[in-house]
Write a protein that holds these residues in place. Structure first.
Motif, PDB file in Angstrom:
ATOM      1  N   ASP A 154      25.740  82.380  76.575  1.00 44.75           N
ATOM      2  CA  ASP A 154      26.527  81.222  76.176  1.00 44.75           C
ATOM      3  C   ASP A 154      25.650  79.999  76.400  1.00 44.75           C
ATOM      4  OD1 ASP A 154      28.409  79.379  75.514  1.00 44.75           O
ATOM      5  OD2 ASP A 154      29.832  79.878  77.096  1.00 44.75           O
ATOM      6  N   SER A 155      24.979  79.564  75.350  1.00 41.09           N
ATOM      7  CA  SER A 155      23.987  78.496  75.483  1.00 41.09           C
ATOM      8  C   SER A 155      24.119  77.510  74.333  1.00 41.09           C
ATOM      9  CB  SER A 155      22.575  79.099  75.473  1.00 41.09           C
ATOM     10  OG  SER A 155      22.300  79.664  74.196  1.00 41.09           O
ATOM     11  N   THR A 156      23.307  76.458  74.387  1.00 38.75           N
ATOM     12  CA  THR A 156      23.326  75.472  73.302  1.00 38.75           C
ATOM     13  C   THR A 156      22.875  76.104  71.990  1.00 38.75           C
ATOM     14  OG1 THR A 156      21.085  74.769  73.950  1.00 38.75           O
ATOM     15  CG2 THR A 156      22.941  73.499  74.820  1.00 38.75           C
ATOM     16  N   VAL A 157      21.980  77.079  72.065  1.00 43.39           N
ATOM     17  CA  VAL A 157      21.502  77.756  70.850  1.00 43.39           C
ATOM     18  C   VAL A 157      22.597  78.609  70.233  1.00 43.39           C
ATOM     19  CG1 VAL A 157      19.863  79.425  69.910  1.00 43.39           C
ATOM     20  CG2 VAL A 157      19.095  77.756  71.598  1.00 43.39           C
ATOM     21  N   THR A 158      23.267  79.397  71.059  1.00 45.67           N
ATOM     22  CA  THR A 158      24.291  80.280  70.505  1.00 45.67           C
ATOM     23  C   THR A 158      25.519  79.506  70.022  1.00 45.67           C
ATOM     24  OG1 THR A 158      25.122  80.724  72.749  1.00 45.67           O
ATOM     25  CG2 THR A 158      23.577  82.311  71.806  1.00 45.67           C
ATOM     26  N   LYS A 159      25.697  78.293  70.534  1.00 45.69           N
ATOM     27  CA  LYS A 159      26.806  77.470  70.041  1.00 45.69           C
ATOM     28  C   LYS A 159      26.595  77.076  68.575  1.00 45.69           C
ATOM     29  CE  LYS A 159      28.863  75.365  74.172  1.00 45.69           C
ATOM     30  NZ  LYS A 159      28.385  76.363  75.133  1.00 45.69           N
ATOM     31  N   VAL A 160      25.325  76.884  68.183  1.00 47.10           N
ATOM     32  CA  VAL A 160      25.042  76.507  66.786  1.00 47.10           C
ATOM     33  C   VAL A 160      24.607  77.713  65.947  1.00 47.10           C
ATOM     34  CG1 VAL A 160      24.462  74.135  67.366  1.00 47.10           C
ATOM     35  CG2 VAL A 160      22.639  75.861  67.279  1.00 47.10           C
ATOM     36  N   LEU A 161      24.498  78.881  66.565  1.00 46.28           N
ATOM     37  CA  LEU A 161      24.065  80.073  65.838  1.00 46.28           C
ATOM     38  C   LEU A 161      24.956  80.374  64.630  1.00 46.28           C
ATOM     39  CD1 LEU A 161      22.050  82.393  65.632  1.00 46.28           C
ATOM     40  CD2 LEU A 161      23.445  83.677  67.288  1.00 46.28           C
ATOM     41  N   PRO A 162      26.288  80.251  64.725  1.00 45.99           N
ATOM     42  CA  PRO A 162      27.111  80.500  63.535  1.00 45.99           C
ATOM     43  C   PRO A 162      26.744  79.591  62.361  1.00 45.99           C
ATOM     44  CG  PRO A 162      28.488  80.471  65.486  1.00 45.99           C
ATOM     45  CD  PRO A 162      27.129  79.985  65.911  1.00 45.99           C
ATOM     46  N   ASP A 163      26.415  78.335  62.654  1.00 47.10           N
ATOM     47  CA  ASP A 163      26.037  77.402  61.596  1.00 47.10           C
ATOM     48  C   ASP A 163      24.697  77.787  60.975  1.00 47.10           C
ATOM     49  OD1 ASP A 163      28.336  75.901  62.130  1.00 47.10           O
ATOM     50  OD2 ASP A 163      27.296  74.718  63.655  1.00 47.10           O
ATOM     51  N   ILE A 164      23.779  78.251  61.818  1.00 48.21           N
ATOM     52  CA  ILE A 164      22.476  78.687  61.312  1.00 48.21           C
ATOM     53  C   ILE A 164      22.637  79.894  60.397  1.00 48.21           C
ATOM     54  CG2 ILE A 164      20.231  79.660  61.986  1.00 48.21           C
ATOM     55  CD1 ILE A 164      20.525  78.035  64.625  1.00 48.21           C
ATOM     56  N   LEU A 165      23.435  80.861  60.830  1.00 51.77           N
ATOM     57  CA  LEU A 165      23.645  82.080  60.042  1.00 51.77           C
ATOM     58  C   LEU A 165      24.363  81.773  58.722  1.00 51.77           C
ATOM     59  CD1 LEU A 165      24.742  84.432  62.968  1.00 51.77           C
ATOM     60  CD2 LEU A 165      22.606  84.610  61.673  1.00 51.77           C
ATOM     61  N   ALA A 166      25.375  80.902  58.778  1.00 53.36           N
ATOM     62  CA  ALA A 166      26.114  80.551  57.560  1.00 53.36           C
ATOM     63  C   ALA A 166      25.225  79.786  56.584  1.00 53.36           C
ATOM     64  CB  ALA A 166      27.345  79.726  57.917  1.00 53.36           C
ATOM     65  N   THR A 167      24.398  78.901  57.106  1.00 51.82           N
ATOM     66  CA  THR A 167      23.480  78.145  56.245  1.00 51.82           C
ATOM     67  C   THR A 167      22.498  79.081  55.563  1.00 51.82           C
ATOM     68  OG1 THR A 167      23.667  76.184  57.642  1.00 51.82           O
ATOM     69  CG2 THR A 167      21.745  76.318  56.200  1.00 51.82           C
ATOM     70  N   PHE A 168      21.986  80.040  56.311  1.00 51.63           N
ATOM     71  CA  PHE A 168      21.068  81.029  55.725  1.00 51.63           C
ATOM     72  C   PHE A 168      21.793  81.840  54.655  1.00 51.63           C
ATOM     73  CE2 PHE A 168      19.297  85.246  55.390  1.00 51.63           C
ATOM     74  CZ  PHE A 168      17.924  85.034  55.349  1.00 51.63           C
TER      75      PHE A 168
END
Length: 212
Positions: A154-168
């Motif tokens: 549970d980190s700052t990276v995983t908090k934005v991971l859904p946005d990264i995956l959706a953008t990809f």
């Protein structure tokens, strides 16, 4: 006196398939009623309106048909019997293969089908935006499930991971339509998933071995 041939029956399923390919290839607004009636077997305006009601109503039916067929590559997102990472990976790889296939128009209809419509067609844009929102929600649910189960930090990276995956995911449509192969898209998926792996929670045995 020569007999006229019996009128050919209207095949609704084939008509929906044809309309799906046309909307997928050209988008909602550039596709005319004349083109639709032609691809459906040169049906008359009266037959078109009797069968579908309107161009927008037909498009809504096409979207449901697409989601029930090609769009099933997204199904792993909501399959909680799969580990979250497996669900994400299956979705991304399956979508990459589907979007880059040469047996139908490239890309994703839900992403590109109504990307630039005039104000009077805003309901069509809203329809696809809602489906994209559902995809984002599915991706986010997988990541949250992974954090809750201890698979991901549970980190700052995983908090934005859904946005990264959706953008990809949504960006694959542009690449597929520009000719990127499924092999190259699949390789990109492999690289993207390393972001998940480096944020995965390491087993205690592995942590101890690194301390030695």
């Amino acid at each position: 006196m020569a007999r006229t041939g019996r009128p050919r029956e209207f095949d609704r399923d084939r008509a929906i398939d044809a309309a799906t390919a046309l909307f997928w290839s050209q988008g909602y607004e550039p596709t005319s009623l004349t083109q639709l009636r032609s691809c459906m077997g040169n049906i008359s305006p009266a037959s078109f309106y009797a069968a579908f009601g309107s161009k927008e109503a037909l498009f809504r039916e096409v979207v449901q048909h697409y989601l029930a067929t090609y769009g099933q590559v997204m199904a792993p997102l909501w399959d909680e019997s799969l580990a979250p990472r497996d669900a994400i990976e299956r979705t991304l790889r399956g979508s990459a293969r589907m979007q880059a296939a040469r047996t139908h128009p490239a890309g994703c209809l839900v992403v590109s089908g109504a990307s630039n419509c005039s104000p009077e067609n805003e309901p069509v844009q809203a329809l696809l935006a809602e489906e994209r929102k559902r995809t984002r929600a599915g991706i986010r649910a997988c990541v949250k499930r992974a954090i809750a189960s201890g698979e991901l930090q549970d980190s700052t990276v995983t908090k934005v991971l859904p946005d990264i995956l959706a953008t990809f995911f949504h960006g694959m449509t542009c690449e597929a339509r520009d000719g990127m192969t499924s092999k190259n898209l699949d390789a990109a998926v492999t690289s993207l998933l390393t972001l998940w792996d480096i944020n995965a929670v390491k087993p205690e045995t592995e942590k101890r071995s690194k301390k030695r």
